[in-house]
Design a protein around this motif. Structure first.
Motif, mmCIF file in Angstrom:
data_model
loop_
_atom_site.group_PDB
_atom_site.id
_atom_site.type_symbol
_atom_site.label_atom_id
_atom_site.label_comp_id
_atom_site.label_asym_id
_atom_site.label_seq_id
_atom_site.Cartn_x
_atom_site.Cartn_y
_atom_site.Cartn_z
ATOM 1 N N GLY A 350 -10.641 14.790 13.371
ATOM 2 C CA GLY A 350 -9.585 15.384 12.567
ATOM 3 C C GLY A 350 -8.202 14.826 12.857
ATOM 4 O O GLY A 350 -7.262 15.111 12.119
ATOM 5 N N MET A 351 -8.065 14.042 13.932
ATOM 6 C CA MET A 351 -6.809 13.314 14.118
ATOM 7 C C MET A 351 -6.690 12.256 13.029
ATOM 8 O O MET A 351 -7.693 11.780 12.495
ATOM 9 C CB MET A 351 -6.750 12.664 15.503
ATOM 10 N N VAL A 352 -5.456 11.867 12.716
ATOM 11 C CA VAL A 352 -5.228 10.874 11.663
ATOM 12 C C VAL A 352 -4.266 9.814 12.193
ATOM 13 O O VAL A 352 -3.250 10.140 12.805
ATOM 14 C CB VAL A 352 -4.655 11.522 10.386
ATOM 15 N N PHE A 353 -4.604 8.538 11.926
ATOM 16 C CA PHE A 353 -3.801 7.419 12.417
ATOM 17 C C PHE A 353 -3.481 6.438 11.304
ATOM 18 O O PHE A 353 -4.313 6.180 10.426
ATOM 19 C CB PHE A 353 -4.556 6.647 13.518
ATOM 20 N N ALA A 354 -2.282 5.881 11.370
ATOM 21 C CA ALA A 354 -1.937 4.708 10.579
ATOM 22 C C ALA A 354 -2.114 3.496 11.479
ATOM 23 O O ALA A 354 -1.457 3.392 12.522
ATOM 24 C CB ALA A 354 -0.506 4.801 10.073
ATOM 25 N N LEU A 355 -3.007 2.597 11.104
ATOM 26 C CA LEU A 355 -3.262 1.376 11.859
ATOM 27 C C LEU A 355 -2.541 0.222 11.176
ATOM 28 O O LEU A 355 -2.685 0.035 9.959
ATOM 29 C CB LEU A 355 -4.763 1.087 11.921
ATOM 30 N N GLU A 356 -1.764 -0.579 11.945
ATOM 31 C CA GLU A 356 -0.938 -1.589 11.284
ATOM 32 C C GLU A 356 -0.825 -2.905 12.042
ATOM 33 O O GLU A 356 0.261 -3.296 12.464
ATOM 34 C CB GLU A 356 0.456 -1.029 10.994
ATOM 35 N N PRO A 357 -1.923 -3.639 12.209
ATOM 36 C CA PRO A 357 -1.812 -4.960 12.831
ATOM 37 C C PRO A 357 -1.100 -5.948 11.901
ATOM 38 O O PRO A 357 -1.515 -6.162 10.757
ATOM 39 C CB PRO A 357 -3.271 -5.366 13.066
ATOM 40 N N LYS A 358 -0.029 -6.562 12.395
ATOM 41 C CA LYS A 358 0.799 -7.454 11.585
ATOM 42 C C LYS A 358 1.332 -8.578 12.471
ATOM 43 O O LYS A 358 1.423 -8.423 13.696
ATOM 44 C CB LYS A 358 1.973 -6.677 10.962
ATOM 45 N N LYS A 359 1.713 -9.665 11.817
ATOM 46 C CA LYS A 359 2.221 -10.814 12.577
ATOM 47 C C LYS A 359 3.281 -11.537 11.753
ATOM 48 O O LYS A 359 3.081 -11.809 10.560
ATOM 49 C CB LYS A 359 1.075 -11.768 12.920
ATOM 50 N N GLY A 360 4.409 -11.825 12.400
ATOM 51 C CA GLY A 360 5.480 -12.544 11.737
ATOM 52 C C GLY A 360 5.235 -14.043 11.734
ATOM 53 O O GLY A 360 4.745 -14.606 12.717
#
Length: 394
Positions: A350-360
């Motif tokens: 029931g926990m909620v996460f925004a996952l955001e792997p990114k690279k410049g």
């Protein structure tokens, strides 16, 4: 529109149970921050929620008492003109008060202490955050609706908004208008008193412009006084990467999503390959979002598996790199726990996460992806769509 009575009852019960476990000697808690007040009472009025250990919790409301009664099923709401009214009713109060020390201003603290006469303060921020981190079915239903709006606008609609020559502010305005028409609440809320209209939207290297926000992305902004919305002088050109990292709110609850687009022609092959690796990292992260998993261990295992070359400019660009891979989300965009070192409590269903792997990438911008996932026994369940990004708009 009211938060159901059973929701409020369950939240208070879980909070009391957690306080009993973490702080066996606690006697009274005061809640003043407006999002916390909404969470526990179902209304966002000016007042203070007092939670005694051995008595009924009371929401003392300064303004508007009438609106609080109209909006909330909270069982005990009383009117006050100042904290003096509380002191007149509650003759004997404990000397130790638990407060949201991260969020209560010094002026609020001094006024509260003047009338309630406590001499010691202890923090309750972690306990409130822990209770809020596990979403009920009711909360998840609202986040799922936000996710549907989010997916539809970013995956189905934004490509039609892109045309050569528009500037970043124009695109921001067009997306904002469309989001609100589709059901977005019109504002995003963050912890530490921060609010934002939409998010980070930019063309090309605007997405790696350094900012004061603890996020992998960047934004040039309108001017120093308003480092938001984008730059009026930056116009969309053939070959640009378009970066859209925005939140969507529905009845208070948020999702977070980043989608990228290639305008006019593809970006360089090397940048495409980096983006695809970021998508793979997101999917691997999502597979690990199961009850019992440890956020810090998830973070370490993913980071240790990446090459030194890939880690350069990963989760940012240049000196602007963040030390997390995802964050909790709900009534705030940036909730706890975080997929980062130092977060060692196991995940719960029931926990909620925004996952955001990114690279410049120099001369290109920020590639990568972000979506919102619910922790389940089978791994993270995405509620914001499955498009891998780099949507071609040719």
């Amino acid at each position: 529109m009211r938060v159901p009575f059973c929701e409020l009852t369950n939240r208070m019960s879980r909070f009391r149970d957690l306080m009993d476990r973490k702080n066996p000697d606690w006697e009274i808690v005061a809640i003043l921050e407006k999002i916390h007040l909404y969470y526990f009472t179902g209304t966002m009025q000016d007042g203070v929620l007092l939670i005694p250990r051995n008595d009924e919790a009371v929401f003392w409301v300064r303004q508007s008492y009438e609106r609080a009664l109209d909006e909330s099923f909270f069982p005990c709401i009383r009117e006050m003109h100042s904290y003096r009214d509380i002191a007149a009713v509650m003759k004997s109060l404990p000397k130790t008060m638990y407060l949201e020390t991260d969020l209560v201003t010094m002026a609020q603290f001094q006024r509260l202490q003047k009338y309630l006469h406590f001499t010691e303060v202890k923090a309750v921020d972690a306990e409130v955050a822990a209770v809020r981190s596990v979403k009920s079915g009711y909360e998840l239903s609202l986040m799922e609706q936000a996710g549907k709006i989010h997916r539809h606008v970013l995956e189905d609609c934004v490509p039609d908004l892109l045309s050569e020559g528009i500037d970043e502010v124009e695109l921001n305005s067009a997306i904002y208008s469309l989001m609100v028409q589709e059901g977005h609440q019109g504002i995003m809320r963050f912890g530490m008193f921060n609010e934002m209209v939409l998010g980070q939207i930019g063309f090309g290297t605007s997405s790696i412009c350094p900012t004061c926000v603890n996020t992998p992305g960047g934004i040039s902004g309108m001017y120093p006084a308003v480092p938001l919305m984008g730059c009026r002088e930056r116009r969309l050109r053939d070959g640009d990467l378009v970066y859209v990292d925005i939140g969507c709110g529905y009845k208070g609850y948020h999702t977070d999503k980043t989608t990228t687009y290639m305008f006019g022609r593809p970006i360089p092959d090397g940048a495409v390959q980096v983006h695809e690796q970021c998508v793979e990292i997101q999917n691997e992260l999502a597979s690990l979002l199961k009850p019992g998993a440890i956020p810090s261990e998830i973070y370490t295992s993913l980071i240790d598996g990446l090459s030194p070359e890939f880690l350069k400019d990963f989760m940012g660009f240049g000196r602007h790199q963040v030390k997390f891979l995802g964050h909790g989300i709900g009534l705030w965009i940036d909730e706890k726990p975080v997929i980062a070192k130092g977060f060692d409590e196991p995940l719960e269903e029931g926990m909620v996460f925004a996952l955001e792997p990114k690279k410049g990438i120099r001369d290109v911008g920020l590639v990568g992806i972000e979506n919102t996932f619910v922790v389940t026994p089978q791994g993270g369940r995405c509620i914001t769509g499955d498009n891998p990004g780099l949507i071609p708009v040719f």
